[in-house]
Design a protein around this motif. Structure first.
Motif, mmCIF file in Angstrom:
data_model
loop_
_atom_site.group_PDB
_atom_site.id
_atom_site.type_symbol
_atom_site.label_atom_id
_atom_site.label_comp_id
_atom_site.label_asym_id
_atom_site.label_seq_id
_atom_site.Cartn_x
_atom_site.Cartn_y
_atom_site.Cartn_z
ATOM 1 N N PRO A 42 3.094 62.910 42.158
ATOM 2 C CA PRO A 42 3.915 61.919 41.686
ATOM 3 C C PRO A 42 5.049 61.463 42.097
ATOM 4 C CG PRO A 42 4.185 63.989 40.463
ATOM 5 C CD PRO A 42 3.237 64.412 41.579
ATOM 6 N N ALA A 46 5.823 57.613 43.139
ATOM 7 C CA ALA A 46 7.041 57.079 42.521
ATOM 8 C C ALA A 46 7.952 56.441 43.575
ATOM 9 C CB ALA A 46 7.881 58.027 41.838
ATOM 10 N N LEU A 145 8.764 57.526 37.972
ATOM 11 C CA LEU A 145 8.332 58.674 37.231
ATOM 12 C C LEU A 145 7.994 58.452 35.686
ATOM 13 C CD1 LEU A 145 10.113 61.733 39.144
ATOM 14 C CD2 LEU A 145 7.769 61.109 39.396
#
Length: 148
Positions: A42, A46, A145
């Motif tokens: 992630p 992001a 996120l």
């Protein structure tokens, strides 16, 4: 039932209402991210979407039950000549129970007593610890996120 008992019961009900109502509203309004498996990294996703660069990543180990992997990332707008830089510790857990136990352990310590200064973000099976929270980079990363 006499008058004193009625007053005590009413006071107890009012105190419970005063305490439980704001707590209930906060819990219902805020919610939490359920434990789910997020594919991929992630932070890399992001950072790329926010137009930021991961300058450094190292494996880290925290002494927490259920921890499957820990990484520390240094993220900046420009690694060669940064104007702002943040450091994120990303911890992956094998179950919701171990992730939630880590959250409780983090919040049970006061700052200065095994409690590092920073912010904790919960995202699926990940806990993301940011030790500097007053950055525009953090707001960019947080927005991306939130979309995952």
């Amino acid at each position: 039932m006499n008058e004193k008992q009625e007053v005590v019961i009413i006071v107890v009900i009012l105190v419970l209402a005063i305490i439980l109502l704001p707590v209930s509203v906060a819990i219902l309004a805020h919610g939490t991210d359920p434990y789910r498996i997020i594919e991929g990294n992630p932070i890399e996703i992001a950072a790329e979407k926010a137009g930021l660069t991961i300058c450094n990543e190292t494996e880290t180990s925290w002494n927490i039950a259920g921890l499957t992997k820990g990484m520390t990332y240094t993220i900046s707008d420009n690694c060669a000549n940064p104007t702002e830089t943040i450091r994120l510790d990303v911890l992956s857990f094998d179950s919701s129970e171990s992730r939630d136990a880590a959250i409780l352990a983090y919040h049970s310590n006061t700052i200065g007593k095994n409690h590092p200064h920073g912010s904790l973000i919960v995202l699926g099976q990940y806990l993301i610890f940011v030790n500097y929270s007053g950055s525009s980079i953090l707001s960019k990363i947080s927005q991306e996120l939130g979309k995952l």
